[in-house]
Design a protein around this motif. Structure first.
Motif, PDB file in Angstrom:
ATOM      1  N   ASN A  15       0.869  -1.179   0.000  1.00 50.55           N
ATOM      2  CA  ASN A  15       0.000   0.000   0.000  1.00 50.55           C
ATOM      3  C   ASN A  15       0.903   1.226   0.000  1.00 50.55           C
ATOM      4  O   ASN A  15       1.505   1.563   1.019  1.00 50.55           O
ATOM      5  CB  ASN A  15      -0.885  -0.031   1.261  1.00 50.55           C
ATOM      6  CG  ASN A  15      -1.705   1.241   1.418  1.00 50.55           C
ATOM      7  OD1 ASN A  15      -1.808   2.043   0.494  1.00 50.55           O
ATOM      8  ND2 ASN A  15      -2.291   1.421   2.595  1.00 50.55           N
ATOM      9  N   LYS A  17       0.146   4.329  -0.410  1.00 48.99           N
ATOM     10  CA  LYS A  17      -0.468   5.538   0.161  1.00 48.99           C
ATOM     11  C   LYS A  17      -0.184   6.760  -0.722  1.00 48.99           C
ATOM     12  O   LYS A  17      -0.081   6.621  -1.937  1.00 48.99           O
ATOM     13  CB  LYS A  17       0.019   5.736   1.602  1.00 48.99           C
ATOM     14  CG  LYS A  17      -0.123   4.478   2.451  1.00 48.99           C
ATOM     15  CD  LYS A  17       0.065   4.731   3.915  1.00 48.99           C
ATOM     16  CE  LYS A  17       0.058   3.409   4.665  1.00 48.99           C
ATOM     17  NZ  LYS A  17       0.036   3.549   6.089  1.00 48.99           N
ATOM     18  N   HIS A 101      -9.448   0.889   4.742  1.00 46.93           N
ATOM     19  CA  HIS A 101      -8.185   1.072   5.468  1.00 46.93           C
ATOM     20  C   HIS A 101      -8.424   1.997   6.666  1.00 46.93           C
ATOM     21  O   HIS A 101      -9.245   2.917   6.593  1.00 46.93           O
ATOM     22  CB  HIS A 101      -7.141   1.670   4.520  1.00 46.93           C
ATOM     23  CG  HIS A 101      -5.768   1.686   5.106  1.00 46.93           C
ATOM     24  ND1 HIS A 101      -5.355   2.647   5.987  1.00 46.93           N
ATOM     25  CD2 HIS A 101      -4.728   0.828   4.965  1.00 46.93           C
ATOM     26  CE1 HIS A 101      -4.105   2.397   6.355  1.00 46.93           C
ATOM     27  NE2 HIS A 101      -3.703   1.292   5.750  1.00 46.93           N
ATOM     28  N   GLU A 103      -6.864   4.413   7.790  1.00 44.80           N
ATOM     29  CA  GLU A 103      -6.686   5.852   7.508  1.00 44.80           C
ATOM     30  C   GLU A 103      -7.930   6.427   6.835  1.00 44.80           C
ATOM     31  O   GLU A 103      -8.292   7.584   7.067  1.00 44.80           O
ATOM     32  CB  GLU A 103      -5.424   6.068   6.654  1.00 44.80           C
ATOM     33  CG  GLU A 103      -4.165   5.856   7.489  1.00 44.80           C
ATOM     34  CD  GLU A 103      -2.952   5.387   6.707  1.00 44.80           C
ATOM     35  OE1 GLU A 103      -2.955   5.469   5.466  1.00 44.80           O
ATOM     36  OE2 GLU A 103      -1.996   4.919   7.350  1.00 44.80           O
ATOM     37  N   GLU A 171      -5.376  -5.366  10.362  1.00 43.25           N
ATOM     38  CA  GLU A 171      -4.401  -4.300  10.558  1.00 43.25           C
ATOM     39  C   GLU A 171      -4.683  -3.591  11.884  1.00 43.25           C
ATOM     40  O   GLU A 171      -5.493  -2.645  11.924  1.00 43.25           O
ATOM     41  CB  GLU A 171      -4.491  -3.287   9.416  1.00 43.25           C
ATOM     42  CG  GLU A 171      -4.176  -3.862   8.060  1.00 43.25           C
ATOM     43  CD  GLU A 171      -3.553  -2.819   7.143  1.00 43.25           C
ATOM     44  OE1 GLU A 171      -2.439  -3.056   6.682  1.00 43.25           O
ATOM     45  OE2 GLU A 171      -4.159  -1.765   6.933  1.00 43.25           O
ATOM     46  N   ALA A 175      -0.500  -0.560  15.195  1.00 43.61           N
ATOM     47  CA  ALA A 175       0.722  -1.087  14.569  1.00 43.61           C
ATOM     48  C   ALA A 175       1.010  -0.425  13.222  1.00 43.61           C
ATOM     49  O   ALA A 175       2.087  -0.610  12.658  1.00 43.61           O
ATOM     50  CB  ALA A 175       0.590  -2.602  14.377  1.00 43.61           C
ATOM     51  N   ILE A 176       0.062   0.355  12.713  1.00 45.57           N
ATOM     52  CA  ILE A 176       0.230   0.925  11.368  1.00 45.57           C
ATOM     53  C   ILE A 176       1.132   2.154  11.425  1.00 45.57           C
ATOM     54  O   ILE A 176       0.817   3.139  12.090  1.00 45.57           O
ATOM     55  CB  ILE A 176      -1.134   1.282  10.750  1.00 45.57           C
ATOM     56  CG1 ILE A 176      -1.934   0.001  10.541  1.00 45.57           C
ATOM     57  CG2 ILE A 176      -0.959   2.031   9.431  1.00 45.57           C
ATOM     58  CD1 ILE A 176      -3.301   0.219   9.935  1.00 45.57           C
ATOM     59  N   GLY A 177       2.255   2.050  10.737  1.00 46.25           N
ATOM     60  CA  GLY A 177       3.176   3.178  10.626  1.00 46.25           C
ATOM     61  C   GLY A 177       3.863   3.537  11.921  1.00 46.25           C
ATOM     62  O   GLY A 177       4.470   4.609  12.032  1.00 46.25           O
ATOM     63  N   GLY A 215      -1.283  -6.721   8.503  1.00 48.76           N
ATOM     64  CA  GLY A 215      -0.674  -5.431   8.175  1.00 48.76           C
ATOM     65  C   GLY A 215      -0.423  -4.635   9.429  1.00 48.76           C
ATOM     66  O   GLY A 215      -1.256  -4.614  10.347  1.00 48.76           O
ATOM     67  N   GLY A 216       0.722  -3.961   9.470  1.00 50.79           N
ATOM     68  CA  GLY A 216       1.081  -3.143  10.638  1.00 50.79           C
ATOM     69  C   GLY A 216       2.548  -3.309  10.941  1.00 50.79           C
ATOM     70  O   GLY A 216       2.947  -4.240  11.630  1.00 50.79           O
ATOM     71  N   SER A 217       3.362  -2.402  10.331  1.00 49.60           N
ATOM     72  CA  SER A 217       4.817  -2.406  10.562  1.00 49.60           C
ATOM     73  C   SER A 217       5.471  -3.743  10.209  1.00 49.60           C
ATOM     74  O   SER A 217       6.420  -4.154  10.865  1.00 49.60           O
ATOM     75  CB  SER A 217       5.141  -1.999  12.002  1.00 49.60           C
ATOM     76  OG  SER A 217       4.692  -0.668  12.242  1.00 49.60           O
ATOM     77  N   MET A 218       4.937  -4.411   9.186  1.00 50.70           N
ATOM     78  CA  MET A 218       5.641  -5.603   8.709  1.00 50.70           C
ATOM     79  C   MET A 218       6.856  -5.141   7.904  1.00 50.70           C
ATOM     80  O   MET A 218       6.773  -4.210   7.109  1.00 50.70           O
ATOM     81  CB  MET A 218       4.745  -6.485   7.826  1.00 50.70           C
ATOM     82  CG  MET A 218       5.427  -7.794   7.444  1.00 50.70           C
ATOM     83  SD  MET A 218       4.456  -8.813   6.287  1.00 50.70           S
ATOM     84  CE  MET A 218       3.477  -9.787   7.415  1.00 50.70           C
ATOM     85  N   LEU A 236      -0.140  -7.003   4.183  1.00 52.16           N
ATOM     86  CA  LEU A 236      -0.458  -5.717   3.561  1.00 52.16           C
ATOM     87  C   LEU A 236       0.545  -4.751   4.174  1.00 52.16           C
ATOM     88  O   LEU A 236       0.551  -4.536   5.393  1.00 52.16           O
ATOM     89  CB  LEU A 236      -1.906  -5.305   3.857  1.00 52.16           C
ATOM     90  CG  LEU A 236      -2.354  -3.942   3.311  1.00 52.16           C
ATOM     91  CD1 LEU A 236      -2.141  -3.834   1.814  1.00 52.16           C
ATOM     92  CD2 LEU A 236      -3.826  -3.683   3.631  1.00 52.16           C
ATOM     93  N   ILE A 237       1.399  -4.198   3.329  1.00 53.06           N
ATOM     94  CA  ILE A 237       2.595  -3.526   3.827  1.00 53.06           C
ATOM     95  C   ILE A 237       2.628  -2.082   3.359  1.00 53.06           C
ATOM     96  O   ILE A 237       2.486  -1.808   2.158  1.00 53.06           O
ATOM     97  CB  ILE A 237       3.838  -4.301   3.332  1.00 53.06           C
ATOM     98  CG1 ILE A 237       3.776  -5.734   3.876  1.00 53.06           C
ATOM     99  CG2 ILE A 237       5.121  -3.623   3.778  1.00 53.06           C
ATOM    100  CD1 ILE A 237       4.282  -6.742   2.909  1.00 53.06           C
ATOM    101  N   GLY A 238       2.804  -1.163   4.296  1.00 49.33           N
ATOM    102  CA  GLY A 238       2.877   0.257   3.969  1.00 49.33           C
ATOM    103  C   GLY A 238       4.322   0.684   3.780  1.00 49.33           C
ATOM    104  O   GLY A 238       4.922   0.492   2.719  1.00 49.33           O
ATOM    105  N   GLY A 239       4.910   1.233   4.839  1.00 52.76           N
ATOM    106  CA  GLY A 239       6.250   1.822   4.769  1.00 52.76           C
ATOM    107  C   GLY A 239       7.286   0.957   4.060  1.00 52.76           C
ATOM    108  O   GLY A 239       7.992   1.427   3.145  1.00 52.76           O
TER     109      GLY A 239
END
Ligand code: PEP
Length: 257
Positions: A15, A17, A101, A103, A171, A175-177, A215-218, A236-239
Protein backbone atom coordinates in the motif's frame (compact mmCIF):
# COMPACT_ATOMS: atom_id res chain seq x y z
CA UNK A 1 -12.43 -30.02 4.89
CA UNK A 2 -9.01 -30.74 6.39
CA UNK A 3 -6.88 -27.67 6.98
CA UNK A 4 -4.35 -27.40 4.21
CA UNK A 5 -2.34 -24.18 4.12
CA UNK A 6 -1.11 -25.08 0.62
CA UNK A 7 -4.60 -24.16 -0.61
CA UNK A 8 -3.95 -20.55 0.25
CA UNK A 9 -1.20 -19.04 -1.85
CA UNK A 10 0.58 -16.25 0.01
CA UNK A 11 -0.30 -12.72 -1.05
CA UNK A 12 2.06 -9.80 -0.48
CA UNK A 13 0.48 -6.40 -1.12
CA UNK A 14 2.13 -2.98 -0.98
CA UNK A 15 0.00 0.00 0.00
CA UNK A 16 1.95 2.98 -1.30
CA UNK A 17 -0.47 5.54 0.16
CA UNK A 18 0.17 9.16 -0.89
CA UNK A 19 3.76 8.62 -2.08
CA UNK A 20 5.83 8.60 -5.28
CA UNK A 21 5.51 10.51 -8.54
CA UNK A 22 4.95 8.69 -11.84
CA UNK A 23 8.67 8.12 -12.50
CA UNK A 24 9.28 6.83 -8.98
CA UNK A 25 6.25 4.55 -9.28
CA UNK A 26 7.64 2.92 -12.43
CA UNK A 27 11.17 2.72 -11.01
CA UNK A 28 9.99 1.06 -7.82
CA UNK A 29 8.08 -1.57 -9.78
CA UNK A 30 11.02 -2.28 -12.09
CA UNK A 31 13.33 -2.69 -9.08
CA UNK A 32 10.90 -5.09 -7.38
CA UNK A 33 10.64 -7.13 -10.59
CA UNK A 34 14.44 -7.36 -10.83
CA UNK A 35 14.87 -8.25 -7.16
CA UNK A 36 12.25 -11.00 -7.24
CA UNK A 37 13.24 -12.57 -10.55
CA UNK A 38 12.74 -16.34 -10.44
CA UNK A 39 10.41 -16.22 -7.42
CA UNK A 40 7.08 -17.97 -7.89
CA UNK A 41 4.26 -19.32 -5.72
CA UNK A 42 3.24 -15.94 -4.28
CA UNK A 43 0.78 -13.30 -5.49
CA UNK A 44 2.22 -9.79 -5.48
CA UNK A 45 -0.02 -6.71 -5.55
CA UNK A 46 0.93 -3.03 -5.47
CA UNK A 47 -1.36 -0.07 -4.79
CA UNK A 48 -0.09 3.24 -6.19
CA UNK A 49 -2.18 6.43 -6.21
CA UNK A 50 -4.97 6.57 -8.83
CA UNK A 51 -3.21 8.87 -11.33
CA UNK A 52 -0.25 6.52 -11.69
CA UNK A 53 -2.10 3.25 -12.13
CA UNK A 54 -1.41 3.53 -15.86
CA UNK A 55 2.32 4.17 -15.38
CA UNK A 56 2.40 1.27 -12.94
CA UNK A 57 0.67 -1.03 -15.38
CA UNK A 58 3.25 -0.23 -18.05
CA UNK A 59 6.12 -0.93 -15.68
CA UNK A 60 4.50 -4.18 -14.54
CA UNK A 61 4.42 -5.51 -18.12
CA UNK A 62 4.18 -9.29 -18.12
CA UNK A 63 5.82 -9.71 -14.70
CA UNK A 64 2.66 -11.02 -13.05
CA UNK A 65 2.49 -8.29 -10.39
CA UNK A 66 -1.11 -7.12 -10.03
CA UNK A 67 -2.50 -3.65 -9.44
CA UNK A 68 -4.70 -2.45 -6.60
CA UNK A 69 -6.44 0.86 -5.99
CA UNK A 70 -6.25 2.30 -2.48
CA UNK A 71 -10.00 2.93 -2.43
CA UNK A 72 -13.02 2.72 -4.71
CA UNK A 73 -16.54 4.17 -4.85
CA UNK A 74 -19.78 2.18 -4.90
CA UNK A 75 -21.66 3.94 -7.70
CA UNK A 76 -21.05 3.16 -11.36
CA UNK A 77 -21.39 6.70 -12.72
CA UNK A 78 -23.03 10.05 -12.16
CA UNK A 79 -22.60 13.26 -10.19
CA UNK A 80 -20.01 12.07 -7.66
CA UNK A 81 -17.11 14.47 -8.13
CA UNK A 82 -13.75 12.97 -7.35
CA UNK A 83 -14.86 9.36 -7.11
CA UNK A 84 -13.72 6.32 -9.10
CA UNK A 85 -16.03 3.41 -9.99
CA UNK A 86 -14.97 -0.24 -9.73
CA UNK A 87 -15.64 -0.81 -13.45
CA UNK A 88 -13.20 2.02 -14.24
CA UNK A 89 -10.53 0.17 -12.30
CA UNK A 90 -11.34 -3.06 -14.12
CA UNK A 91 -11.19 -1.14 -17.40
CA UNK A 92 -7.51 -0.30 -16.89
CA UNK A 93 -6.56 -3.75 -15.64
CA UNK A 94 -6.65 -2.91 -11.94
CA UNK A 95 -8.01 -6.11 -10.40
CA UNK A 96 -7.86 -5.25 -6.70
CA UNK A 97 -9.04 -2.50 -4.36
CA UNK A 98 -8.11 -1.87 -0.74
CA UNK A 99 -11.31 -1.03 1.13
CA UNK A 100 -11.81 0.31 4.65
CA UNK A 101 -8.18 1.07 5.47
CA UNK A 102 -7.97 2.57 8.96
CA UNK A 103 -6.69 5.85 7.51
CA UNK A 104 -9.85 6.09 5.42
CA UNK A 105 -11.93 5.27 8.49
CA UNK A 106 -10.04 7.82 10.59
CA UNK A 107 -9.66 10.77 8.16
CA UNK A 108 -12.38 10.29 5.54
CA UNK A 109 -15.40 9.05 7.43
CA UNK A 110 -15.34 5.47 6.16
CA UNK A 111 -17.81 3.31 8.08
CA UNK A 112 -18.71 -0.36 8.05
CA UNK A 113 -21.70 0.63 5.95
CA UNK A 114 -19.59 2.35 3.25
CA UNK A 115 -17.11 -0.53 3.39
CA UNK A 116 -20.03 -2.86 2.69
CA UNK A 117 -21.26 -0.80 -0.28
CA UNK A 118 -17.77 -0.54 -1.74
CA UNK A 119 -17.07 -4.23 -1.27
CA UNK A 120 -20.31 -5.24 -2.99
CA UNK A 121 -19.69 -2.86 -5.89
CA UNK A 122 -16.10 -4.06 -6.33
CA UNK A 123 -17.15 -7.72 -6.39
CA UNK A 124 -19.88 -6.95 -8.92
CA UNK A 125 -17.31 -5.36 -11.24
CA UNK A 126 -14.85 -8.23 -10.84
CA UNK A 127 -12.46 -6.18 -8.71
CA UNK A 128 -11.21 -8.15 -5.73
CA UNK A 129 -11.57 -6.32 -2.41
CA UNK A 130 -8.92 -6.33 0.30
CA UNK A 131 -11.10 -5.40 3.25
CA UNK A 132 -9.24 -3.96 6.25
CA UNK A 133 -10.27 -4.46 9.87
CA UNK A 134 -8.43 -3.69 13.08
CA UNK A 135 -8.70 -2.36 16.59
CA UNK A 136 -7.22 0.76 18.17
CA UNK A 137 -4.81 0.58 21.11
CA UNK A 138 -7.55 1.67 23.54
CA UNK A 139 -9.83 -1.07 22.22
CA UNK A 140 -7.11 -3.70 22.60
CA UNK A 141 -6.23 -2.53 26.09
CA UNK A 142 -9.85 -2.67 27.18
CA UNK A 143 -10.15 -6.26 25.93
CA UNK A 144 -12.51 -5.33 23.10
CA UNK A 145 -10.41 -6.54 20.16
CA UNK A 146 -12.61 -9.47 19.11
CA UNK A 147 -15.80 -7.49 19.59
CA UNK A 148 -14.49 -4.68 17.38
CA UNK A 149 -13.27 -7.05 14.67
CA UNK A 150 -16.55 -8.95 14.69
CA UNK A 151 -18.55 -5.73 14.33
CA UNK A 152 -16.38 -4.64 11.38
CA UNK A 153 -16.74 -8.06 9.73
CA UNK A 154 -20.50 -8.22 10.27
CA UNK A 155 -21.01 -4.70 8.91
CA UNK A 156 -18.45 -4.81 6.13
CA UNK A 157 -19.63 -8.17 4.76
CA UNK A 158 -23.38 -7.80 5.28
CA UNK A 159 -25.25 -9.74 2.55
CA UNK A 160 -22.05 -10.73 0.76
CA UNK A 161 -21.62 -14.33 -0.29
CA UNK A 162 -18.75 -14.11 -2.80
CA UNK A 163 -16.07 -14.63 -0.18
CA UNK A 164 -13.52 -16.45 -2.30
CA UNK A 165 -13.16 -13.18 -4.31
CA UNK A 166 -12.27 -11.43 -1.11
CA UNK A 167 -9.18 -10.93 1.01
CA UNK A 168 -9.35 -9.72 4.60
CA UNK A 169 -6.49 -7.68 6.07
CA UNK A 170 -6.11 -7.60 9.83
CA UNK A 171 -4.40 -4.30 10.56
CA UNK A 172 -4.24 -3.31 14.23
CA UNK A 173 -4.41 0.49 14.12
CA UNK A 174 -1.73 0.78 16.80
CA UNK A 175 0.72 -1.09 14.57
CA UNK A 176 0.23 0.93 11.37
CA UNK A 177 3.18 3.18 10.63
CA UNK A 178 4.36 3.01 14.23
CA UNK A 179 7.23 0.56 13.87
CA UNK A 180 5.53 -1.56 16.54
CA UNK A 181 4.17 -4.71 14.91
CA UNK A 182 1.80 -7.19 16.54
CA UNK A 183 3.64 -10.21 17.86
CA UNK A 184 3.12 -13.35 15.84
CA UNK A 185 0.95 -14.71 18.68
CA UNK A 186 -1.24 -11.58 18.70
CA UNK A 187 -1.59 -11.75 14.91
CA UNK A 188 -2.33 -15.49 14.86
CA UNK A 189 -4.95 -15.11 17.61
CA UNK A 190 -6.91 -12.49 15.66
CA UNK A 191 -6.46 -14.28 12.33
CA UNK A 192 -7.80 -17.49 13.89
CA UNK A 193 -10.72 -15.49 15.27
CA UNK A 194 -11.46 -14.10 11.78
CA UNK A 195 -11.23 -17.57 10.25
CA UNK A 196 -13.55 -18.87 12.95
CA UNK A 197 -16.02 -16.11 12.09
CA UNK A 198 -15.84 -17.07 8.41
CA UNK A 199 -16.40 -20.71 9.30
CA UNK A 200 -19.39 -19.92 11.49
CA UNK A 201 -20.95 -17.68 8.82
CA UNK A 202 -20.05 -19.45 5.59
CA UNK A 203 -18.69 -22.88 6.49
CA UNK A 204 -15.29 -24.52 6.28
CA UNK A 205 -15.11 -24.56 2.50
CA UNK A 206 -15.12 -20.77 2.45
CA UNK A 207 -13.09 -20.27 5.63
CA UNK A 208 -10.33 -22.51 4.29
CA UNK A 209 -9.79 -20.55 1.09
CA UNK A 210 -10.15 -16.90 2.11
CA UNK A 211 -6.77 -15.28 2.59
CA UNK A 212 -6.22 -13.19 5.70
CA UNK A 213 -3.30 -10.76 5.51
CA UNK A 214 -1.50 -9.15 8.41
CA UNK A 215 -0.67 -5.43 8.17
CA UNK A 216 1.08 -3.14 10.64
CA UNK A 217 4.82 -2.41 10.56
CA UNK A 218 5.64 -5.60 8.71
CA UNK A 219 9.19 -5.47 7.40
CA UNK A 220 11.88 -7.87 6.27
CA UNK A 221 13.13 -8.33 9.85
CA UNK A 222 9.79 -9.54 11.25
CA UNK A 223 8.02 -10.94 8.17
CA UNK A 224 9.29 -14.52 8.40
CA UNK A 225 7.88 -14.97 11.90
CA UNK A 226 4.53 -13.37 11.10
CA UNK A 227 4.13 -15.21 7.79
CA UNK A 228 4.87 -18.54 9.48
CA UNK A 229 1.64 -18.34 11.52
CA UNK A 230 -0.86 -20.89 10.21
CA UNK A 231 -3.62 -18.34 9.63
CA UNK A 232 -1.45 -15.53 8.26
CA UNK A 233 -1.70 -15.79 4.48
CA UNK A 234 0.38 -12.78 3.54
CA UNK A 235 0.95 -9.14 4.32
CA UNK A 236 -0.46 -5.72 3.56
CA UNK A 237 2.60 -3.53 3.83
CA UNK A 238 2.88 0.26 3.97
CA UNK A 239 6.25 1.82 4.77
CA UNK A 240 8.42 -1.17 3.88
CA UNK A 241 6.69 -1.57 0.51
CA UNK A 242 8.17 1.76 -0.62
CA UNK A 243 11.67 0.30 -0.35
CA UNK A 244 12.27 -2.15 -3.19
CA UNK A 245 14.86 -4.16 -1.25
CA UNK A 246 12.64 -4.54 1.82
CA UNK A 247 9.44 -5.33 -0.08
CA UNK A 248 11.27 -7.83 -2.31
CA UNK A 249 12.82 -9.49 0.73
CA UNK A 250 9.32 -9.96 2.21
CA UNK A 251 8.11 -11.47 -1.08
CA UNK A 252 11.03 -13.90 -1.00
CA UNK A 253 10.49 -14.75 2.67
CA UNK A 254 6.84 -15.52 1.99
CA UNK A 255 7.94 -18.51 -0.09
CA UNK A 256 10.85 -19.39 2.15
CA UNK A 257 13.60 -17.87 -0.06
C1 PEP B 1 -0.79 0.02 6.06
O1 PEP B 1 -0.96 1.24 6.00
O2 PEP B 1 -1.61 -0.74 5.52
C2 PEP B 1 0.37 -0.48 6.79
C3 PEP B 1 0.35 -1.72 7.17
O3 PEP B 1 1.36 0.42 7.01
P1 PEP B 1 2.78 0.10 7.68
O4 PEP B 1 3.31 -1.17 7.06
O5 PEP B 1 3.64 1.28 7.35
O6 PEP B 1 2.55 -0.07 9.15
Amino acid sequence: MVYNPAMRKKLIAGNWKLNNNSLQTGDLIRKIIALTAGISGVDVVVAPVFPFLHAAREAIGSSGIELAAQDVFWEEKGAFTGEVAPSMLADIGCRWAIIGHSERRQYFGETDETVNKKTKAAIKAGVRPIVCVGETLAERESGATEKVIEKQLEGGFRDISEFPMTVIAYEPVWAIGTGKNATSQQAQDVHAFIRGWLKAKRGSDVADVVRILYGGSMKSSNAAELLACPDVDGGLIGGASLIAEDFSAIIRLSVGK
